[in-house]
Design an enzyme around this catalytic site. Structure first.
Site, PDB file in Angstrom:
ATOM      1  N   ASN A  62       0.831  -1.210   0.000  1.00  0.00           N
ATOM      2  CA  ASN A  62       0.000   0.000   0.000  1.00  0.00           C
ATOM      3  C   ASN A  62       0.859   1.251   0.000  1.00  0.00           C
ATOM      4  OD1 ASN A  62       0.536  -0.948   2.691  1.00  0.00           O
ATOM      5  ND2 ASN A  62      -0.971   0.457   3.520  1.00  0.00           N
ATOM      6  N   GLU A  64       0.464   5.312   0.545  1.00  0.00           N
ATOM      7  CA  GLU A  64      -0.444   6.365   1.030  1.00  0.00           C
ATOM      8  C   GLU A  64      -0.018   7.737   0.534  1.00  0.00           C
ATOM      9  OE1 GLU A  64      -0.856   5.766   5.292  1.00  0.00           O
ATOM     10  OE2 GLU A  64      -2.021   3.918   4.939  1.00  0.00           O
ATOM     11  N   CYS A  73      -4.334   0.843  -2.192  1.00  0.00           N
ATOM     12  CA  CYS A  73      -4.135  -0.412  -1.463  1.00  0.00           C
ATOM     13  C   CYS A  73      -3.090  -1.284  -2.163  1.00  0.00           C
ATOM     14  CB  CYS A  73      -5.438  -1.200  -1.404  1.00  0.00           C
ATOM     15  SG  CYS A  73      -6.724  -0.498  -0.389  1.00  0.00           S
ATOM     16  N   GLU A  75      -3.271  -4.492  -2.826  1.00  0.00           N
ATOM     17  CA  GLU A  75      -3.832  -5.441  -3.793  1.00  0.00           C
ATOM     18  C   GLU A  75      -3.957  -4.791  -5.170  1.00  0.00           C
ATOM     19  OE1 GLU A  75      -4.872  -4.752  -0.796  1.00  0.00           O
ATOM     20  OE2 GLU A  75      -5.598  -6.522   0.253  1.00  0.00           O
ATOM     21  N   CYS A 112     -10.096  -5.196   0.928  1.00  0.00           N
ATOM     22  CA  CYS A 112     -11.249  -4.290   1.066  1.00  0.00           C
ATOM     23  C   CYS A 112     -12.177  -4.449  -0.136  1.00  0.00           C
ATOM     24  CB  CYS A 112     -10.777  -2.841   1.202  1.00  0.00           C
ATOM     25  SG  CYS A 112     -10.259  -2.089  -0.359  1.00  0.00           S
ATOM     26  N   CYS A 115     -10.851  -3.345  -3.552  1.00  0.00           N
ATOM     27  CA  CYS A 115      -9.866  -4.281  -4.109  1.00  0.00           C
ATOM     28  C   CYS A 115     -10.541  -5.548  -4.607  1.00  0.00           C
ATOM     29  CB  CYS A 115      -8.795  -4.608  -3.074  1.00  0.00           C
ATOM     30  SG  CYS A 115      -7.680  -3.219  -2.787  1.00  0.00           S
TER      31      CYS A 115
HETATM   32  N1  THU Z   1      -5.201  -1.290   2.713  1.00  0.00           N
HETATM   33  C1  THU Z   1      -4.710  -2.151   1.777  1.00  0.00           C
HETATM   34  O1  THU Z   1      -3.580  -2.008   1.297  1.00  0.00           O
HETATM   35  N2  THU Z   1      -5.494  -3.178   1.396  1.00  0.00           N
HETATM   36  C2  THU Z   1      -6.760  -3.414   1.852  1.00  0.00           C
HETATM   37  O2  THU Z   1      -7.433  -4.296   1.357  1.00  0.00           O
HETATM   38  C3  THU Z   1      -7.294  -2.598   2.933  1.00  0.00           C
HETATM   39  C4  THU Z   1      -6.505  -1.415   3.310  1.00  0.00           C
HETATM   40  C5  THU Z   1      -4.382  -0.152   3.104  1.00  0.00           C
HETATM   41  C6  THU Z   1      -4.920   1.171   2.629  1.00  0.00           C
HETATM   42  C7  THU Z   1      -4.337   2.116   3.650  1.00  0.00           C
HETATM   43  O3  THU Z   1      -3.020   2.479   3.228  1.00  0.00           O
HETATM   44  C8  THU Z   1      -4.227   1.289   4.902  1.00  0.00           C
HETATM   45  O4  THU Z   1      -4.305  -0.070   4.498  1.00  0.00           O
HETATM   46  C9  THU Z   1      -5.309   1.563   5.927  1.00  0.00           C
HETATM   47  O5  THU Z   1      -6.565   1.496   5.371  1.00  0.00           O
END
Ligand code: THU
Length: 160
Positions: A62, A64, A73, A75, A112, A115
């Site tokens: 991920n 940000e 994310c 995925e 999530c 994704c």
């Molecule tokens: N995140 C992911 O990388 N994958 C997911 O399926 C859920 C959330 C990341 C996004 C963000 O950077 C952090 O986790 C918190 O939500």
């Protein structure tokens, strides 16, 4: 009026070593990829490894952003890279490992909703199932034999 009941099936393994060696290897790559997460805001680090049918393993984490919705994310970072670099390869498996820097994550963390939708697109495109394995930092690993099991009532091209 009628009610519709939707059920799904997952396999849950006590730990990663219960899985076949090629999945253990893939999950190890996901754990390594977690180290590359850029997550200064949430402190939640996610790593992904994808195995393609051309034997390539693609990893992602991920990423940000100070403008929060601009982040992505793990995925989708990984699957969009796979789709853009190897458009004709089929995705066989995806392994996901997630962990918070604030407390130890011991339960499997599923992808999530956004994704799942993104992964569903590739599963439908390739007309064969993508196995999804997901875990925290340690402990149980959940397996879904197909992304479809994680996203009932998918929105797909059939409605367009
Ligand atoms: N995140 C992911 O990388 N994958 C997911 O399926 C859920 C959330 C990341 C996004 C963000 O950077 C952090 O986790 C918190 O939500």
């Amino acid at each position: 009026m009628k009610e519709i009941k939707i059920e799904t099936i997952l396999q849950v393994f006590e730990n990663v070593n219960e899985l076949p060696q090629h999945i253990v290897t893939l999950m190890q790559k996901a754990v390594e990829a977690r180290e590359n997460a850029y997550a200064p805001y949430s402190k939640f680090h996610v790593g992904v490894a994808i195995r393609l049918d051309n034997n390539q393993i693609i990893t992602g984490s991920n990423q940000e952003n100070a403008s929060y919705p601009s982040g992505l994310c793990a995925e989708r970072t990984a699957i969009y890279y796979a789709g853009s670099q190897f458009p004709n390869a089929k995705i066989l498996q995806m392994a996901i490992s997630a962990g918070s820097k604030k407390n130890q994550t011991k339960t499997p963390i599923p992808p999530c909703g956004a994704c799942r939708q993104a992964i569903a697109e590739y599963e439908i495109k390739q007309e064969s199932p993508i196995e999804i394995y997901f875990m925290g930092e340690t402990g149980k690993v959940a397996k879904s034999k197909s992304l479809a099991n994680l996203l009932p009532l998918v929105f797909d091209k059939g409605v367009l």
